[in-house]
Design a protein around this motif. Structure first.
Motif, PDB file in Angstrom:
ATOM      1  N   ARG A  44      40.137 -14.026  37.349  1.00  0.00           N
ATOM      2  CA  ARG A  44      39.162 -15.114  37.470  1.00  0.00           C
ATOM      3  C   ARG A  44      37.786 -14.660  37.002  1.00  0.00           C
ATOM      4  O   ARG A  44      37.064 -15.385  36.297  1.00  0.00           O
ATOM      5  CB  ARG A  44      39.117 -15.563  38.931  1.00  0.00           C
ATOM      6  CG  ARG A  44      38.305 -16.809  39.185  1.00  0.00           C
ATOM      7  CD  ARG A  44      38.586 -17.339  40.572  1.00  0.00           C
ATOM      8  NE  ARG A  44      38.305 -16.362  41.601  1.00  0.00           N
ATOM      9  CZ  ARG A  44      39.199 -15.919  42.479  1.00  0.00           C
ATOM     10  NH1 ARG A  44      40.448 -16.336  42.441  1.00  0.00           N
ATOM     11  NH2 ARG A  44      38.864 -15.040  43.402  1.00  0.00           N
TER      12      ARG A  44
ATOM     13  N   HIS B 189      37.790 -14.269  33.214  1.00  0.00           N
ATOM     14  CA  HIS B 189      37.810 -15.583  32.571  1.00  0.00           C
ATOM     15  C   HIS B 189      36.428 -16.220  32.586  1.00  0.00           C
ATOM     16  O   HIS B 189      35.957 -16.743  31.574  1.00  0.00           O
ATOM     17  CB  HIS B 189      38.815 -16.487  33.274  1.00  0.00           C
ATOM     18  CG  HIS B 189      38.774 -17.916  32.795  1.00  0.00           C
ATOM     19  ND1 HIS B 189      37.915 -18.857  33.324  1.00  0.00           N
ATOM     20  CD2 HIS B 189      39.475 -18.544  31.817  1.00  0.00           C
ATOM     21  CE1 HIS B 189      38.087 -20.008  32.701  1.00  0.00           C
ATOM     22  NE2 HIS B 189      39.035 -19.848  31.790  1.00  0.00           N
ATOM     23  N   ASP B 190      35.750 -16.164  33.754  1.00  0.00           N
ATOM     24  CA  ASP B 190      34.437 -16.800  33.844  1.00  0.00           C
ATOM     25  C   ASP B 190      33.424 -16.125  32.926  1.00  0.00           C
ATOM     26  O   ASP B 190      32.610 -16.791  32.288  1.00  0.00           O
ATOM     27  CB  ASP B 190      33.944 -16.766  35.290  1.00  0.00           C
ATOM     28  CG  ASP B 190      34.776 -17.658  36.203  1.00  0.00           C
ATOM     29  OD1 ASP B 190      35.550 -18.473  35.662  1.00  0.00           O
ATOM     30  OD2 ASP B 190      34.668 -17.540  37.427  1.00  0.00           O
TER      31      ASP B 190
ATOM     32  N   ASN C 171      42.731 -22.339  33.132  1.00  0.00           N
ATOM     33  CA  ASN C 171      42.317 -21.510  34.252  1.00  0.00           C
ATOM     34  C   ASN C 171      40.929 -21.841  34.786  1.00  0.00           C
ATOM     35  O   ASN C 171      40.536 -21.304  35.818  1.00  0.00           O
ATOM     36  CB  ASN C 171      42.325 -20.025  33.842  1.00  0.00           C
ATOM     37  CG  ASN C 171      43.722 -19.542  33.522  1.00  0.00           C
ATOM     38  OD1 ASN C 171      44.667 -19.883  34.218  1.00  0.00           O
ATOM     39  ND2 ASN C 171      43.850 -18.776  32.452  1.00  0.00           N
TER      40      ASN C 171
ATOM     41  N   GLY D  22      40.317 -21.632  38.653  1.00  0.00           N
ATOM     42  CA  GLY D  22      39.503 -20.516  39.146  1.00  0.00           C
ATOM     43  C   GLY D  22      38.394 -20.984  40.057  1.00  0.00           C
ATOM     44  O   GLY D  22      38.091 -20.351  41.077  1.00  0.00           O
TER      45      GLY D  22
ATOM     46  N   GLU E 182      39.915 -21.786  43.410  1.00  0.00           N
ATOM     47  CA  GLU E 182      40.268 -20.566  44.142  1.00  0.00           C
ATOM     48  C   GLU E 182      39.029 -19.925  44.761  1.00  0.00           C
ATOM     49  O   GLU E 182      39.071 -19.450  45.905  1.00  0.00           O
ATOM     50  CB  GLU E 182      40.956 -19.577  43.200  1.00  0.00           C
ATOM     51  CG  GLU E 182      42.358 -20.009  42.790  1.00  0.00           C
ATOM     52  CD  GLU E 182      42.918 -19.140  41.692  1.00  0.00           C
ATOM     53  OE1 GLU E 182      42.189 -18.198  41.266  1.00  0.00           O
ATOM     54  OE2 GLU E 182      44.059 -19.390  41.261  1.00  0.00           O
ATOM     55  N   ARG E 183      37.928 -19.906  44.029  1.00  0.00           N
ATOM     56  CA  ARG E 183      36.691 -19.332  44.578  1.00  0.00           C
ATOM     57  C   ARG E 183      36.230 -20.128  45.792  1.00  0.00           C
ATOM     58  O   ARG E 183      35.829 -19.557  46.811  1.00  0.00           O
ATOM     59  CB  ARG E 183      35.606 -19.319  43.505  1.00  0.00           C
ATOM     60  CG  ARG E 183      35.808 -18.299  42.402  1.00  0.00           C
ATOM     61  CD  ARG E 183      34.610 -18.269  41.478  1.00  0.00           C
ATOM     62  NE  ARG E 183      34.803 -17.347  40.378  1.00  0.00           N
ATOM     63  CZ  ARG E 183      34.593 -16.043  40.454  1.00  0.00           C
ATOM     64  NH1 ARG E 183      34.176 -15.515  41.594  1.00  0.00           N
ATOM     65  NH2 ARG E 183      34.785 -15.254  39.403  1.00  0.00           N
TER      66      ARG E 183
END
Length: 432
Positions: A225, A228-229, A388, A392, A395-396
Motif C-alpha cells: 500500500r 503504491h501510494d 489498488n 488501499g 484499508e488505511r
C-alpha cells in the motif's frame, strides 16, 4: 478498484542415514532403508537411547527381582530373558507403530507372567508402550491392551496358577489385584494428561504460526500500500509533465524545461520515499531515518498537483494527529488527488478538513473528516488503474477504525470522504 472503475461503473524429506552421524541418534546402518530420522512412513526418530536404557534396566532389574523372589517364582532361564528382550526391544518401534508395539509388549508380559517368572520391570515396558499409544491418540487400543493384560493376570493369579509354574504357588490376594489396578489407572491417567498437554502445545504452536503468517501478510499489504501510494502519485505527476514537455519541446523550450525540472523533483522525492521503505525492510528494528509524511506536507501535495496542471483548494487547518493517523490522512489525500489527475476531466479539486468533536450519541468520539471533491467527469484516457487505489485507502481507514466513501456525486463529479476517529487511534496503533 481505482476511481476510474468507480466512475465508469458507478527440506527435502530428511531421514536417510548420514555418513558420520552418531549411531545412537540415527540407528545402525541396517535400518537406513527405513530412514534414520523420518522413516519410510514419515514417523518420528528411532528412540535408540531410551530403548537401550530401558532394555538394560529391565534385564538387570529382573535379575535382582529373581534373587529377591527365589523359591517363590520360577528362576530366570534363557526363555525368560528372550521374553524380556522382546518386550523391551519392541519399544524401538513405539513411535512408528504404537498399537502393534503395545499389544506385542502386553503379549510378551502375559507370557512371562504365565510362565511363573518373577514380578519385576517387565511391566515397565507395557507402561511405556501404553504411554506412547495414548499420546499418539490410540486411546481405545491402550485401554484394550492394558485391560487384556490385567484380565490375563487375574486369570493366572486366581485360577490357572494350579497348573502353571512354579509348583506350589498360591492365589494372589484381591488386595494385590487392587494395587495392580490402581497402577494401571495411574499410568493411563498420566498418559491422558501428557496427550492433552501435547495437543495443547500443538494448538499453541499452530496459533503462533498462524499469527506470524497473519502479521507477515499485514506487513506485506502495508508495504504494498505504501509503495503504491508513493509511486502512483509521483509517476502520475511525471507522466503529465512528460507529456507537457514533449508537446512544448519545440514551441516553448522554457516551459519544457520547467516540466523537466518538475519531473526531476518528483522522481527524486519518489526515490527518497521508496528508499525509506526499503531501509525499514532491511533494518526492521531501527527507527526510520526520516519522519513519516503527514498533513503538514499538504502544501507540497498542492504544489505537485499544480505542476501536473491541477488546481487544489484547501479548506480547514490540519489538526495535530497521532503519527499513524497523520500518515493515513496524508496518503488518502495523496491518492485522491492522484486519481483526479489520472481519471478526471476537471482541473480543479477541493480538499476540506474538519475535526468533529465527540458527542454523547457518537461512541467513536472525535473524528477527522477528509473530503476531496472534483467536478469533472471520468476521462477514461490513460487510466492505467491497478485496482489498488481505493482499496488501499479503505484499508488505511479500516486499520484505524474509520471509513471511506468514494463515488460519483449526484450533481456530477466525484467525492472521496474519509472519517478517521481520533479517540483510541493511538491505542489501535499500539496494538499493531
Amino acid at each position: 478498484m481505482d476511481e476510474q472503475g468507480v466512475r465508469g461503473s458507478g527440506s527435502p524429506p530428511t531421514g536417510r542415514f548420514r555418513r558420520g552421524a552418531a549411531w545412537w541418534r540415527s540407528g545402525p546402518p541396517w535400518v537406513s532403508r527405513w530412514g534414520a530420522e523420518g522413516g519410510r512412513d514419515g514417523g518420528a526418530a528411532w528412540p535408540w537411547p531410551s530403548t537401550l536404557l530401558l532394555t538394560v534396566f529391565v534385564l538387570v532389574g529382573s535379575s535382582f527381582a529373581a534373587h529377591g523372589q527365589e523359591g517363590e517364582r520360577a528362576a530366570l532361564d534363557p526363555f525368560a530373558r528372550v521374553l524380556l528382550l522382546v518386550a523391551a526391544g519392541l519399544l524401538l518401534w513405539r513411535r512408528r507403530h504404537p498399537v502393534a508395539v503395545l499389544f506385542g509388549t502386553s503379549a510378551a508380559a502375559a507370557t512371562y507372567l504365565g510362565a511363573g517368572y518373577p514380578y519385576g520391570p517387565v511391566f515397565l515396558t507395557v507402561a511405556v508402550a501404553c504411554f506412547s499409544a495414548v499420546v499418539a491418540g490410540h486411546r481405545r487400543a491402550a485401554w484394550a491392551a492394558v485391560g487384556a493384560l490385567w484380565a490375563a493376570h487375574v486369570l493366572v493369579a486366581h485360577w490357572l496358577y494350579r497348573w502353571l509354574p512354579p509348583t506350589g504357588d498360591a492365589a494372589v490376594s484381591w488386595g494385590q489385584e487392587a494395587v495392580v489396578l490402581a497402577w494401571v489407572v495411574a499410568i493411563m491417567a498420566v498418559a491422558e494428561l501428557a496427550r492433552a498437554r501435547r495437543e495443547q502445545w500443538a494448538r499453541d504452536r499452530a496459533e503462533r504460526a498462524q499469527a506470524a503468517r497473519r502479521r507477515a501478510d499485514e506487513e506485506r499489504l502495508r508495504i504494498a500500500r505504501e509503495l503504491h501510494d508513493v509511486l502512483a502519485h509521483s509517476i502520475s505527476v511525471i507522466n503529465v509533465q512528460a507529456g507537457v514537455g514533449l508537446a512544448l519541446l519545440d514551441s516553448d523550450p522554457e516551459q519544457a524545461r520547467t516540466a523537466l525540472t518538475t519531473i526531476k523533483a518528483a522522481s527524486k522525492e519518489a526515490l527518497g520515499e521508496v528508499r525509506q521503505v526499503l531501509d525499514n525492510l532491511r533494518a526492521p528494528g531501527e527507527a526510520p531515518r526520516a519522519p513519516a509524511p503527514g498533513l503538514d506536507r499538504l502544501p507540497e501535495l498542492v504544489t505537485q498537483a499544480a505542476g501536473a496542471g491541477l488546481t487544489v483548494e484547501v479548506e480547514g487547518e490540519p489538526p495535530r494527529l497521532p503519527p499513524g493517523t497523520d500518515l493515513a490522512a496524508f496518503r488518502i489525500v495523496q491518492e485522491a488527488l492522484t486519481n483526479v489527475v489520472r481519471h478526471s476531466g476537471s482541473r480543479h479539486a477541493r480538499v476540506r478538513l474538519d475535526k468533529a468533536a465527540g458527542t454523547a450519541g457518537d461512541p467513536r468520539g472525535a473524528a477527522l473528516r477528509l473530503c476531496v471533491d472534483d467536478d469533472g467527469p471520468a476521462t477514461g484516457a490513460d487510466a492505467g488503474g491497478s485496482g489498488n487505489g481505493l482499496a488501499g485507502m479503505r484499508e488505511r481507514a479500516a486499520a484505524l477504525g474509520g471509513t471511506i466513501e468514494a463515488g460519483p456525486r449526484p450533481d456530477g463529479g466525484f467525492r472521496v470522504l474519509a472519517v478517521l476517529p481520533l479517540d483510541g487511534a493511538t491505542a489501535k496503533e499500539g496494538e499493531r
